[in-house]
Design a protein around this motif. Structure first.
Motif, PDB file in Angstrom:
ATOM      1  N   GLU A 196      -2.157   5.689   2.840  1.00  0.00           N
ATOM      2  CA  GLU A 196      -3.317   4.798   2.967  1.00  0.00           C
ATOM      3  C   GLU A 196      -3.098   3.798   4.106  1.00  0.00           C
ATOM      4  N   MET A 255       0.841  -1.211   0.000  1.00  0.00           N
ATOM      5  CA  MET A 255       0.000   0.000   0.000  1.00  0.00           C
ATOM      6  C   MET A 255       0.870   1.253   0.000  1.00  0.00           C
ATOM      7  N   GLN A 283      -3.548   5.532   7.460  1.00  0.00           N
ATOM      8  CA  GLN A 283      -4.952   5.756   7.835  1.00  0.00           C
ATOM      9  C   GLN A 283      -5.557   4.477   8.433  1.00  0.00           C
TER      10      GLN A 283
END
Length: 176
Positions: A124, A120, A127
């Protein structure tokens, strides 16, 4: 004539009656007590004492036989417990050396998650990790490669990054 018969009958029965009033003959002493009674067989107290000693000896023999039976039971139980303990130790030794299927499956799952987070983008991943429980996020961050982990932590808000770093340090300290 009846006057003569009664005294004769009385004279004939009197010795028989006198014999029945005498003390009964003492019982024959047991073989072990024969030495104790040598010369004292006619004394009732000695005879009673010897009889009491014989009864005590019998009770002691019964108690000793019971103890021997219990000793044999204990020896059998000890052998059974020793064999069971040996079997359990062998079984435990077999478990400690190799991971179980469940442990392998969990390790594989965690490995897949680590690969997903490494693939990823750092923002992202940050989060998602910020919303996970801190101990789980810390575990994942400890397993990702250091470069990807540094970029993910940099993208996490500072207060949550501090908490994750604390969990990671605690985990490292436990492993030492």
């Amino acid at each position: 004539m009846s006057r003569l018969v009664l005294p004769l009958i009385a004279a004939a029965l009197l010795p028989v009656a006198a014999l029945s009033l005498q003390a009964p003959a003492p019982p024959a002493p047991p073989p072990a007590a024969a030495g104790l009674l040598a010369g004292c067989g006619d004394i009732p107290e000695v005879t009673a004492l010897v009889e009491e000693l014989r009864l005590r000896e019998d009770r002691l023999q019964i108690a000793l036989a019971s103890l021997e039976a219990q000793k044999a039971e204990i020896a059998t139980a000890r052998a059974t417990l020793t064999a069971e303990l040996r079997r359990l130790k062998e079984a435990r030794g077999g478990l400690g050396g190799s991971p179980t299927n469940t442990q392998r499956a969990v390790a594989d799952d965690v490995g897949r998650l680590v690969a997903v987070y490494e693939a990823m983008k750092p923002k992202e991943a940050a989060q998602v990790m910020a919303s996970l429980p801190p101990d789980f996020s810390a575990e994942l961050l400890m397993r990702v490669n250091p470069e990807a982990g540094a970029r993910i932590i940099a993208a996490i808000p500072p207060d949550k990054a501090a908490i994750l770093t604390t969990y990671m340090g605690a985990r490292s300290a436990r492993q030492r």
